[in-house]
Each structure stands twice: as structure tokens, then as C-alpha cells.
Design a protein around this motif. Structure first.
Motif: not given
Length: 418
Positions: A167-177, A261-272
Motif C-alpha cells: 500500500f505504501g509503495a503504491a501511494l507514496i512512491f507511486g510508479t517509477a516515472a 552495492n547491494i541490489a540497486g533497486l529503485s525505492q518502489l521496487q525495494a518497498s515491494t
């Protein structure tokens, strides 16, 4: 995490009346506080970015949230004694709603301290909710099945923990764009939570739930000191460290997995991925419930703590997918720790079990302290090295399982009162 209160201090005035409906209603509350608690893991990286915070400053989110457990729990207990469990639930839900509403002006004027105040108010509501709902669930049926009901309710709590980050990833970080680094990104999700909790509170005003009466006259007095029981003393420390370790890991996941240096994910991906951490804990609770029926709980606890240490050592010494999945997998082995430590700590305490439970619940304040310590280590060294903090916690828990949880002989007087 689950705060448990002895069911020996209260009873249903009309046993059997709408118990199944009442239990299903209570599970909504377990879902709510699991959902809100896990949402902190998404809130932390957003506020860190918005206010250019250090890791230590960002961890004040968890400090204020879990600090409320320690500060508010004693007052919540007294409040419930005066107004009753159902009114306590309504009070807790309304307090959560007010805390969520404070996020709107905090974001508008961009003041981090106001966010922290909102979190403390919100967490105070969660604390009141737990003090009200846990004993209510415990007495909704035969005493022999009380643990089963609480475990099922805790599983629903884990569902909330799993869905909250999504829920937080979708509404706080939105989409990658459309990623926003502004604090205003948290306004919508917390407005939704404020409205939802207010509606649930209104719903409880109209529900016909079984009433609870206090059995204060049944209280048994004993002169045996709780602190004379070493397995309880060490258990309080174990709960403090376990909750702290679990919360610390979840709090750092988004920033950790976003590290190049770890996974290099975007904040949206990491939140998921945070939901995977809590989802693993949910699965582990079902597996652990089955295993502890055939294997001594202390051995299951020791094995889980040892595997958590190995996984954290792995994530600290590797990178990429191995580092990512090893830290996420810790969630699975966290699953049985709280109820197992809790059970080991209250063994043989008889009429003192209620007070012992209160001490163990206050130890949840570890969720406020350890993330702050890990934040200091991350600022001084690196976020990867900072996982040495939960490793130290799991080392103690492993020792507690095999040595510290051994019960001490109780006095003859205490035996007579049990």
C-alpha cells in the motif's frame, strides 16, 4: 509482534453470546495495527529523502512509534479498567485517526518534528488497541483454546504487515516515472488510514459485542518477587532485543536494497520487497506452530536465531541477489520468536503471570532503541556493516533459548498459591 495479557483477570458476562462474530470483528483490529506498523518501513526512506536526514535521524520514526508502547501501556491499562474493553477499542481507533491526520499539516509546513508527534499519537492509539483487543480475544471461548485464538489473530496481524508495504509503495512512491521526494507524498495514504480507522470506530459504536467483567476479587497475592525468576528477567531482555532486531531490519530494507552495492533497486521496487520480509514471517508462523508441537520450543528458537545470524553474516559479506534474499529470509526465522520467548519467560509463574506479561509487553520498546543504534552505526560506518546490531541481538536470543530460559526453583509459598 503481539502484546498478550493474562485472561485470568476478566470474564464474559454472557459466555457464548456472538463469540464467533466478536472474534471476526477483533481480527480487523489485529490487521489494522499490523498494517500501520509495517507502513513505517516505507515512511522512513521517504522522510529521509524529503528532509535530508541521517540514518540516525530517520530512525527517530521507530523511536517515537515504539517508545509509545513503553510510555502509554501502563496508562492504557488503567484507562481500560475505567471505561471497559469495547470503549477502549473505540478510543484507540480514534487516537490512531487523529495521529494520521497530523501527517497532513506536517507535510504542508514540512516540519519533521510534527511527523514524529503524529507517529507518537498514532502509536499511542495502537497501544490502547492492543491492551483492549488481546485480552478480549483471549476470553472469547474456552481457556484451553485461548492460545489458538490469539495465534490465529496474530496470523491476521501478519497479513496486515505484508500488505502495508505494498500500500505504501503504491501511494507514496507511486510508479517509477512519478516518484516524489516531497513529504506531501505521505498525505494521501495517511488520510485514507484516518478515514478508515474513524469508520471502524463508528462501526464499533453500533456493534453488539459480548461484555466483559473484571474478576479483580480473584486476584491472588504472593510475596515471591518476579525479578527473582531469572528466566523472566532474561526473557524481558530477549523480547527487547528480538523486537528491536525485527524492526531494525525492516526499517533499513528500502535504503539497503536501494544501495548500488547491494541490489540497486529503485525505492518502489525495494518497498515491494519489504512485504516479502513480512510475508515470510507470516508463512513462518504457520510452519512454526506445527513444528513446536513435536519439537521443544527452546530448540526451535535456538535454531531460528542461529540461522538468522548466518543469514545476516551472509548479507554483510556479499552483494546482489544473495545479499538481498539472505536479509529478506530473516523474516521467516523471526516468525516464532516472540510467542516462543514469551511462553518460555512466563513458565511456572502462576498468579504472577499477568504482571509478568505486562513487563514483557513493555519490553517492546526495543523497537524504539535498536533501530536508533543501528542508525548510528550506519552513519559511522556503512548501512551494510550496521546489521551487526541485530546479529548481536540474535546471539543473545540463541543463548536465552538454550541457557537463559531455564526456570529457577520457586519458593514453597509460591507453589502453594499456584
Amino acid at each position: 509482534m503481539m502484546a498478550t495479557i493474562s485472561s485470568n483477570t476478566a470474564a464474559l458476562e454472557q459466555p457464548g453470546q456472538n463469540n464467533h462474530f466478536a472474534f471476526m470483528t477483533m481480527t480487523i483490529l489485529f490487521f489494522i495495527w499490523g498494517f500501520i506498523t509495517a507502513l513505517n518501513d516505507i515512511l522512513i526512506p521517504q522522510l529521509k529523502e524529503s528532509f535530508s536526514l541521517s540514518y540516525t535521524q530517520a530512525m527517530l520514526v521507530q523511536f517515537c512509534f515504539f517508545g509509545a508502547y513503553f510510555v502509554v501501556s501502563p496508562f492504557a491499562g488503567k484507562l481500560i479498567e475505567k471505561i471497559g474493553y469495547v470503549k477502549g477499542i473505540i478510543c484507540g481507533l480514534c487516537t490512531i485517526s487523529v495521529g494520521c491526520l497530523l501527517f497532513y499539516p506536517a507535510a504542508e509546513i514540512s516540519v519533521y518534528a510534527l511527523f514524529l508527534l503524529g507517529l507518537f499519537v498514532l502509536a499511542s492509539g495502537v497501544t490502547i488497541l492492543q491492551v483492549s483487543a488481546n485480552p478480549y480475544v483471549a476470553i472469547l471461548g474456552p481457556e484451553r483454546t485461548a492460545a489458538s485464538r490469539l495465534n490465529l489473530a496474530q496470523a491476521i496481524n501478519s497479513v496486515g504487515h505484508t500488505l502495508g508495504p505494498l500500500f505504501g509503495a503504491a501511494l507514496i512512491f507511486g510508479t517509477a516515472a512519478t516518484v516524489s521526494t516531497s513529504a506531501t507524498a505521505v498525505q494521501l495514504p495517511y488520510l485514507i488510514l484516518a478515514a478508515a480507522t474513524a469508520l471502524v470506530a463508528i462501526g464499533f459504536l453500533f456493534l453488539k459485542l459480548p461484555a466483559i467483567k473484571s474478576n479483580a476479587d480473584e486476584t491472588i497475592q504472593t510475596t515471591t518477587s518476579l525479578w527473582a525468576q531469572k528466566h523472566l528477567r532474561f526473557g524481558v531482555i530477549a523480547i527487547f532485543l528480538y523486537v528491536g532486531a525485527e524492526v531494525s531490519i525492516g526499517s533499513f530494507l528500502v535504503n539497503y536494497l536501494s544501495d548500488s552495492n547491494i541490489a540497486g533497486l529503485s525505492q518502489l521496487q525495494a518497498s515491494t520487497m519489504v512485504s516479502y520480509y513480512w510475508g515470510a514471517a507470516m508463512i513462518g508462523r504457520f510452519v512454526g506452530a506445527a513444528l513446536t508441537r513435536v519439537v521443544a520450543p527452546m530448540y526451535i528458537l535456538a535454531i531460528n536465531a542461529s540461522i538468522a545470524i548466518v543469514l545476516l553474516c551472509t548479507t554483510m559479506s556479499t552483494s546482489g541477489n544473495l545479499a538481498m534474499w539472505s536479509v529478506i529470509a530473516v523474516g521467516f526465522f523471526n516468525s516464532i520468536m516472540f510467542p516462543t520467548i514469551f511462553t518460555l519467560a512466563i513458565r511456572g509463574l502462576g498468579p504472577q503471570t499477568g504482571r509478568a506479561s505486562g513487563l514483557l509487553c513493555q519490553a517492546i520498546v526495543g523497537g524504539a532503541i535498536l533501530p536508533l543504534i543501528q542508525g548510528v552505526v550506519a552513519d559511522q560506518y556503512s548501512i551494510q556493516f550496521s546489521f551487526i546490531v541485530p546479529i548481536a541481538a540474535y546471539i543473545y536470543i540463541s543463548w536465552y533459548a538454550l541457557r537463559g530460559s531455564r526456570t529457577t526453583p520457586v519458593t514453597q509459598e509460591a507453589l502453594k498459591t499456584q
